[in-house]
Design a protein around this motif. Structure first.
Motif, PDB file in Angstrom:
ATOM      1  N   SER A  72       0.840  -1.194   0.000  1.00 56.50           N
ATOM      2  CA  SER A  72       0.000   0.000   0.000  1.00 56.50           C
ATOM      3  C   SER A  72       0.876   1.244   0.000  1.00 56.50           C
ATOM      4  N   LYS A  73       0.274   2.382  -0.358  1.00 57.75           N
ATOM      5  CA  LYS A  73       1.018   3.626  -0.488  1.00 57.75           C
ATOM      6  C   LYS A  73       1.547   4.144   0.843  1.00 57.75           C
ATOM      7  N   VAL A  74       0.919   3.765   1.946  1.00 61.43           N
ATOM      8  CA  VAL A  74       1.301   4.337   3.238  1.00 61.43           C
ATOM      9  C   VAL A  74       2.117   3.374   4.103  1.00 61.43           C
ATOM     10  N   PHE A  75       2.196   2.115   3.717  1.00 66.13           N
ATOM     11  CA  PHE A  75       2.811   1.124   4.599  1.00 66.13           C
ATOM     12  C   PHE A  75       4.305   1.389   4.815  1.00 66.13           C
ATOM     13  N   THR A  76       5.020   1.717   3.744  1.00 67.01           N
ATOM     14  CA  THR A  76       6.460   1.952   3.859  1.00 67.01           C
ATOM     15  C   THR A  76       6.767   3.133   4.763  1.00 67.01           C
ATOM     16  N   SER A  77       6.044   4.236   4.582  1.00 66.86           N
ATOM     17  CA  SER A  77       6.284   5.417   5.415  1.00 66.86           C
ATOM     18  C   SER A  77       5.822   5.188   6.849  1.00 66.86           C
ATOM     19  N   GLU A  96      -8.575  25.667  10.361  1.00 66.73           N
ATOM     20  CA  GLU A  96      -7.952  25.208   9.125  1.00 66.73           C
ATOM     21  C   GLU A  96      -6.594  25.879   8.963  1.00 66.73           C
ATOM     22  N   VAL A  97      -5.598  25.104   8.530  1.00 65.92           N
ATOM     23  CA  VAL A  97      -4.260  25.629   8.304  1.00 65.92           C
ATOM     24  C   VAL A  97      -3.740  25.079   6.983  1.00 65.92           C
ATOM     25  N   GLU A  98      -2.550  25.533   6.592  1.00 67.02           N
ATOM     26  CA  GLU A  98      -1.891  25.026   5.388  1.00 67.02           C
ATOM     27  C   GLU A  98      -0.426  24.791   5.692  1.00 67.02           C
ATOM     28  N   VAL A  99       0.085  23.626   5.306  1.00 69.78           N
ATOM     29  CA  VAL A  99       1.479  23.269   5.548  1.00 69.78           C
ATOM     30  C   VAL A  99       2.108  22.854   4.224  1.00 69.78           C
ATOM     31  N   LYS A 100       3.070  23.648   3.764  1.00 73.69           N
ATOM     32  CA  LYS A 100       3.767  23.375   2.498  1.00 73.69           C
ATOM     33  C   LYS A 100       2.787  23.156   1.346  1.00 73.69           C
ATOM     34  N   GLY A 101       1.772  24.003   1.308  1.00 70.27           N
ATOM     35  CA  GLY A 101       0.797  23.935   0.238  1.00 70.27           C
ATOM     36  C   GLY A 101      -0.274  22.873   0.413  1.00 70.27           C
ATOM     37  N   ASP A 109       9.804  17.692   2.195  1.00 71.71           N
ATOM     38  CA  ASP A 109       9.423  18.247   0.891  1.00 71.71           C
ATOM     39  C   ASP A 109       9.013  17.163  -0.104  1.00 71.71           C
ATOM     40  N   ALA A 110       9.746  16.044  -0.113  1.00 74.81           N
ATOM     41  CA  ALA A 110       9.426  14.975  -1.072  1.00 74.81           C
ATOM     42  C   ALA A 110       8.043  14.394  -0.805  1.00 74.81           C
ATOM     43  N   SER A 111       7.739  14.143   0.474  1.00 70.44           N
ATOM     44  CA  SER A 111       6.421  13.608   0.825  1.00 70.44           C
ATOM     45  C   SER A 111       5.327  14.624   0.533  1.00 70.44           C
ATOM     46  N   ALA A 112       5.634  15.908   0.785  1.00 73.04           N
ATOM     47  CA  ALA A 112       4.648  16.959   0.518  1.00 73.04           C
ATOM     48  C   ALA A 112       4.317  17.026  -0.972  1.00 73.04           C
ATOM     49  N   ALA A 113       5.348  16.887  -1.816  1.00 80.87           N
ATOM     50  CA  ALA A 113       5.120  16.925  -3.266  1.00 80.87           C
ATOM     51  C   ALA A 113       4.250  15.758  -3.719  1.00 80.87           C
ATOM     52  N   ARG A 114       4.475  14.581  -3.144  1.00 80.30           N
ATOM     53  CA  ARG A 114       3.670  13.406  -3.502  1.00 80.30           C
ATOM     54  C   ARG A 114       2.217  13.599  -3.094  1.00 80.30           C
ATOM     55  N   GLN A 155       0.650  16.482  -2.606  1.00 77.33           N
ATOM     56  CA  GLN A 155       0.047  17.518  -3.449  1.00 77.33           C
ATOM     57  C   GLN A 155      -0.398  16.939  -4.794  1.00 77.33           C
ATOM     58  N   LYS A 156       0.437  16.086  -5.381  1.00 79.84           N
ATOM     59  CA  LYS A 156       0.096  15.456  -6.660  1.00 79.84           C
ATOM     60  C   LYS A 156      -1.143  14.562  -6.511  1.00 79.84           C
ATOM     61  N   LEU A 157      -1.174  13.777  -5.439  1.00 78.78           N
ATOM     62  CA  LEU A 157      -2.309  12.889  -5.213  1.00 78.78           C
ATOM     63  C   LEU A 157      -3.588  13.677  -4.960  1.00 78.78           C
ATOM     64  N   LEU A 158      -3.481  14.759  -4.177  1.00 73.10           N
ATOM     65  CA  LEU A 158      -4.664  15.578  -3.901  1.00 73.10           C
ATOM     66  C   LEU A 158      -5.178  16.247  -5.174  1.00 73.10           C
ATOM     67  N   LEU A 159      -4.254  16.622  -6.072  1.00 72.77           N
ATOM     68  CA  LEU A 159      -4.670  17.210  -7.342  1.00 72.77           C
ATOM     69  C   LEU A 159      -5.465  16.205  -8.169  1.00 72.77           C
ATOM     70  N   ILE A 160      -4.982  14.953  -8.201  1.00 75.40           N
ATOM     71  CA  ILE A 160      -5.696  13.901  -8.932  1.00 75.40           C
ATOM     72  C   ILE A 160      -7.081  13.680  -8.330  1.00 75.40           C
ATOM     73  N   VAL A 161      -7.126  13.610  -6.999  1.00 75.90           N
ATOM     74  CA  VAL A 161      -8.411  13.411  -6.313  1.00 75.90           C
ATOM     75  C   VAL A 161      -9.377  14.554  -6.643  1.00 75.90           C
ATOM     76  N   THR A 162      -8.861  15.784  -6.628  1.00 79.22           N
ATOM     77  CA  THR A 162      -9.699  16.948  -6.918  1.00 79.22           C
ATOM     78  C   THR A 162     -10.225  16.906  -8.354  1.00 79.22           C
ATOM     79  N   LEU A 163      -9.317  16.603  -9.297  1.00 79.85           N
ATOM     80  CA  LEU A 163      -9.729  16.569 -10.701  1.00 79.85           C
ATOM     81  C   LEU A 163     -10.776  15.490 -10.950  1.00 79.85           C
ATOM     82  N   VAL A 164     -10.549  14.301 -10.409  1.00 80.03           N
ATOM     83  CA  VAL A 164     -11.504  13.206 -10.621  1.00 80.03           C
ATOM     84  C   VAL A 164     -12.835  13.528  -9.947  1.00 80.03           C
ATOM     85  N   SER A 165     -12.760  14.052  -8.715  1.00 78.62           N
ATOM     86  CA  SER A 165     -13.991  14.367  -7.982  1.00 78.62           C
ATOM     87  C   SER A 165     -14.808  15.437  -8.689  1.00 78.62           C
ATOM     88  N   HIS A 166     -14.106  16.385  -9.378  1.00 82.86           N
ATOM     89  CA  HIS A 166     -14.810  17.484 -10.026  1.00 82.86           C
ATOM     90  C   HIS A 166     -14.989  17.258 -11.526  1.00 82.86           C
TER      91      HIS A 166
END
Length: 487
Positions: free
Chosen positions: A49-54, A289-294, A427-432, A434-445
């Motif tokens: 799974s995507k979260v198991f390693t981390s 609500e807050v924002e951390v590294k975008g 930063d690397a995890s944040a970028a991943r 952000q990319k996943l959230l963008l996909i989720v947003t696009l598919v959801s909308h």
């Protein structure tokens, strides 16, 4: 003209179909349901799974800062002439590594057991001084622990032991380096006590034997059966409940260990977290609500009710084991899980506590932003993107019959140190994410995109219709060549 009519008809029909289909998909929530179901299947503690390693080896660096309270007037305080006056020393910062070991899947993969081994490395560049050199004067915790264990033995026995403690120079305050206070030193009183009771550890340190240790075996729900169970603790040290407190509610092991939460969090949720350091579960509520590294996040923080006294929060009645000596809001007596030592935990500077505790000490001043504990969680993933776990260790100083050293003590909750355990997503995890959230947003909308295309095509159709009729109106009537000749 035929070509224009064809364009009008096509754009109108296709636009209307897209608009109707988009509205239908939006109302049904089909695409949102599909992407949510996929995330629920992916966010599990299962191999691959995507979260198991981390989860097994968290990539973001975890730091732990120690702030000591140095006593500047111990003699005046012991004589009852003044309140204790404290100055804050720190931070002394360590990098904490916490990989999981002995990971084993249980019950057909629905649960997983693991040990989290913690190790610490000092970071001088993030610290204010040298823990091997800096000296701190604080309560003699071994002596107070011994005195506390001897309550009720009788005046003459206590007096004899008190005289013996005085003969070897034991007082209620001690001065040691920061490193000794953290990682241990050989205490003369404990050394002599060891000759009487061989099972006594002659070394004392607030973090003694913690480097390279673990908190015992945890068994977690993987979330495979129900995404709401992701990361939730099933057992700790083989037990589903504690046996330290008076009520079943107080002994419950609720929620996760603070490192994992189920996806699709809501602001109304009560997040439960079990912490072995506090020997209990606590809960958190949404703050803002807050924002951390975008990355958008919900901040959850323990409300005042978490450490409120039993009289102000009935849920906490079971944490007071001596009804006539229950403490007030903001502090928790954890001596039951500290080998009888009168240890009391609180938030730093008695944040969210009764004012009397801060007012009894000079140098204590709670500030919300500096002393609160919080978790910033991305609500879609349920993943912590920033966290600050802050706790203060105190010693309960009270008068004990037969020990003259304690004759002027009046039940002071005396601060020793507070710690800040912090983590911010790398930063690397944040970028991943952000990319996943963008996909989720696009598919959801995606239905909104279809609706927008439908509206655009309908607008094109309307424009073509208007132009068509405009051209028809302004075009002059045709006159035949024959009629021109005959006029």
């Amino acid at each position: 003209m035929r070509k224009g009519s064809c364009c009008m008809f096509t754009s109108g029909v296709v636009g209307a179909v897209l608009l109707i289909v988009g509205i239908g998909l939006f109302v049904s929530g089909l695409f949102q349901t599909l992407i949510h179901n996929k995330l629920k299947r992916e966010i599990t503690l299962t191999e691959g799974s995507k979260v198991f390693t981390s989860w097994m080896n968290p990539p973001p660096p975890v730091y732990i800062q120690f702030f000591f309270f140095n006593v500047t007037n111990p003699e005046e305080f012991l004589k009852g002439e003044a309140k204790p006056r404290l100055t804050e020393m720190g931070p002394y910062t360590f990098r904490q590594y916490r990989p999981k070991h002995n990971v084993t899947f249980l019950d057909n993969g629905t649960k997983v057991s693991a040990y989290t081994v913690k190790s610490f490395v000092f970071l001088p560049e993030k610290s204010v001084g040298d823990p091997k050199v800096d000296m701190v004067t604080t309560v003699n915790i071994p002596a107070v622990a011994v005195i506390n264990r001897l309550k009720g033995v009788g005046f003459w026995v206590a007096s004899g032991i008190s005289m013996y403690m005085g003969s070897i120079g034991t007082t209620l305050f001690m001065t040691h380096t920061v490193e000794e206070m953290l990682w241990g030193f050989k205490d003369p009183l404990l050394t002599r006590l060891k000759t009487i009771r061989p099972d006594t550890d002659e070394y004392f340190g607030l973090m003694l034997n913690k480097n390279g240790s673990d908190d015992g075996e945890f068994v977690y729900h993987t979330g495979q059966q129900n995404y709401l169970d992701f990361g939730r603790i099933f057992t700790w040290k083989g037990e589903k409940m504690l046996s330290l407190w008076k009520t079943n509610q107080s002994n419950m092991i609720n929620g996760s260990d603070g490192s994992a939460f189920h996806p699709f969090l809501s602001k109304e949720e009560r997040l439960n977290v079990f912490t072995p350091d506090l020997c209990r579960s606590i809960h958190m509520r949404f703050e803002k609500e807050v924002e951390v590294k975008g990355i958008p996040a919900y901040r959850f923080t323990p409300p005042r009710a978490v450490l409120a006294s039993g009289k102000n929060n009935p849920e906490n009645e079971g944490f007071c084991l001596t009804p006539k000596k229950c403490l007030d809001d903001g502090v928790l007596d954890v001596s039951v899980c500290r080998k009888g030592a009168p240890v009391v935990v609180s938030f730093p500077h008695f944040h969210l506590g009764a004012e009397k505790y801060a007012e009894a000490i000079d140098g204590i001043s709670p500030v919300h932003d500096r002393h609160q504990t919080f978790l910033d969680l991305n609500p879609t993933m349920g993943m912590p993107v920033r966290a600050m776990k802050r706790a203060q260790i105190n010693i309960h100083l009270e008068r004990v019959s037969g020990f003259p050293l304690t004759r002027n003590l009046n039940g002071t909750i005396f601060p020793i140190l507070f710690l800040n355990e912090s983590v911010v997503i790398d930063d690397a995890s944040a970028a991943r994410i952000q990319k996943l959230l963008l996909i989720v947003t696009l598919v959801s909308h995606f239905p909104l995109v279809i609706m927008a295309l439908g509206v655009i095509l309908l607008l094109v159709c309307i424009i073509l219709v208007i132009r068509f009729y405009q051209n028809k109106v302004i075009q002059p009537p045709r006159t035949s060549f024959h009629s021109l000749l005959t006029t």
